[in-house]
Design an enzyme around this catalytic site. Structure first.
Site, PDB file in Angstrom:
ATOM      1  N   CYS A   1       8.292  -8.467   0.006  1.00 18.81           N
ATOM      2  CA  CYS A   1       6.884  -8.457   0.402  1.00 18.81           C
ATOM      3  C   CYS A   1       5.941  -8.748  -0.753  1.00 18.81           C
ATOM      4  O   CYS A   1       4.742  -8.935  -0.542  1.00 18.81           O
ATOM      5  CB  CYS A   1       6.527  -7.123   1.044  1.00 18.81           C
ATOM      6  SG  CYS A   1       7.382  -6.841   2.612  1.00 18.81           S
TER       7      CYS A   1
ATOM      8  N   CYS B   1       0.734   1.179  11.758  1.00 21.09           N
ATOM      9  CA  CYS B   1       1.658   0.103  11.383  1.00 21.09           C
ATOM     10  C   CYS B   1       0.954  -1.250  11.406  1.00 21.09           C
ATOM     11  O   CYS B   1       0.148  -1.527  12.293  1.00 21.09           O
ATOM     12  CB  CYS B   1       2.836   0.053  12.354  1.00 21.09           C
ATOM     13  SG  CYS B   1       3.678   1.631  12.614  1.00 21.09           S
TER      14      CYS B   1
ATOM     15  N   HIS C   1       0.424  -9.196   8.138  1.00 20.89           N
ATOM     16  CA  HIS C   1       1.332  -9.275   6.988  1.00 20.89           C
ATOM     17  C   HIS C   1       2.326 -10.425   7.145  1.00 20.89           C
ATOM     18  O   HIS C   1       3.521 -10.201   7.320  1.00 20.89           O
ATOM     19  CB  HIS C   1       2.064  -7.937   6.843  1.00 20.89           C
ATOM     20  CG  HIS C   1       2.974  -7.832   5.670  1.00 20.89           C
ATOM     21  ND1 HIS C   1       2.841  -8.598   4.528  1.00 20.89           N
ATOM     22  CD2 HIS C   1       4.058  -7.021   5.459  1.00 20.89           C
ATOM     23  CE1 HIS C   1       3.790  -8.288   3.672  1.00 20.89           C
ATOM     24  NE2 HIS C   1       4.540  -7.333   4.215  1.00 20.89           N
TER      25      HIS C   1
END
Length: 387
Positions: A84, A203, A329
């Site tokens: 990430c 989340c 993301h």
């Protein structure tokens, strides 16, 4: 070693972009980035490019994945993959190349088609963990961190939820965010449970997106802008909680190490950071990161969010873009998009989410998973208005 500045930034709206290929996304982010350069830039000026993607959809496995949508076929392209932290590591790598004199101008681009291959995401991110076969996915790993922090420091469920409230409030104002809605603490704690104590609004979404950034050496920066944003420091570190570090469940040692390196290079401390874009894949991640970056003491992350300091009108706004929780993301693009937001903040061009504290230093941060640990890699970049 030469000073390096960001001179252009571009991205696309993040979201469920089934109608766009990765080439479509990269082309638009790249063109937006070129258009953003104050005095314009000829693509022939670009000496090298760094392309961040973990290639979840299996359609950009080499540097050629950036050459096609940009037309940079005679320009060396390095593909970067670092979990990430891929996008922020690509940025750091490009900056180091320009700093060392290997290039005067470098392009950084990041992209990910997250929605096109859910099976690939699960295999690469969840099933390769220590507890393979036991049903432990990313939310469960971070849920463990949340319960440990609550047990050890008395952090409340409501304090963790406040991170989501803040970031969705910012994301509702941010034009590129995947989710653009507001919520309150009750909405967060009553949203569907994913893994105790984290619920749906704790989340980040699964999102497609692309972003691009142009950096240039001090030798040529005046050709492109009178208002550069300088790269003051950078840090990259790796750690693992397999070494018996119980503290790693309430913190990310890699972040502490990367931040210390970045602060030392920049000649600043945590108190000097005016605005930050940090990794908030889950609400607890941001809360713990406050502590790891030195914005507050260990165990005081809950009190820090409750104080209002990281809100848009606070002393140290964190995730004015809405962060991963609202913006999304798309792994390869995430760090690049964060850098872009800090660039806009320091130029006073962030519009509805502009920090009101006249920022001089901005920080960008990612963590990433490794085979055996969440948060096992971290990259931190510090940008500044002055050299």
């Amino acid at each position: 070693m030469r000073d390096v500045a960001v001179v252009g930034a571009g991205m696309i709206d993040f979201g469920e972009l089934f109608e766009q290929s990765i080439d479509d996304m990269l082309e638009r982010a790249y063109l937006n980035c070129l258009d953003d350069v104050d005095r314009g830039m000829d693509p022939d000026d670009i000496d090298g490019a760094w392309f961040g993607t973990i290639d979840i959809a299996n359609n950009a496995s080499s540097g050629l994945g950036l050459s096609h949508p940009t037309g940079l076929f005679e320009t060396p392209v390095t593909r970067v993959e670092n979990a990430c932290a891929t996008g922020s590591t690509a940025f750091r790598s490009a900056v180091e190349a320009v700093r060392a004199g290997s290039a005067d101008v470098a392009l950084v681009a990041g992209a990910e088609k997250m929605r096109d291959s859910a099976a690939g995401l699960i295999e690469s991110a969840a099933l390769e963990q220590v507890w393979r076969g036991r049903g432990v996915t990313m939310p469960a790993f971070f849920g463990l961190r949340a319960t440990r922090h609550m047990e050890e420091f008395g952090t409340t469920r409501e304090q963790i939820a406040e991170v989501s409230v803040k970031n969705h409030e910012n994301g509702a104002k941010y034009p590129h965010a995947h989710y653009r809605f507001t919520c309150d603490v009750e909405d967060v704690v009553e949203s569907p449970q994913v893994t105790y104590p984290l619920n749906l609004y704790d989340c980040c979404p699964v999102t497609d997106g692309a972003a691009a950034t142009l950096v240039a050496s001090a030798d040529v920066v005046d050709e492109y802008t009178d208002d550069p944003v300088w790269v003051a420091g950078s840090g990259l570190s790796v750690d693992s909680f397999e070494r018996g570090k119980d503290a790693s469940l309430v913190g990310f040692p890699a972040t502490e190490q990367a931040a210390a390196e970045a602060y030392e290079q920049a000649g600043i401390g945590a108190d000097d950071v005016d605005v930050a874009e940090v990794h908030d894949c889950f609400t607890i991640t941001e809360l713990v990161t406050y502590e790891d970056l030195g914005f507050c003491e260990k165990g005081e992350g809950g009190a820090f969010i409750e104080s209002g300091e990281p809100r848009l009108d606070g002393e140290t706004p964190v995730n004015p873009s809405g962060g991963l929780l609202a913006k999304g993301h798309p792994i390869g693009a995430t760090g690049v998009a964060q850098v872009n937001e800090i660039y806009e903040q320091l130029r006073g061009e962030a519009g509805a989410v502009q920090a009101q504290n006249d920022p001089t230093y901005g920080l960008q941060h990612n963590i990433g998973i490794g085979r055996n640990a969440t948060g096992s890699v971290s990259c931190v970049n510090v940008l500044a208005t002055d050299r």
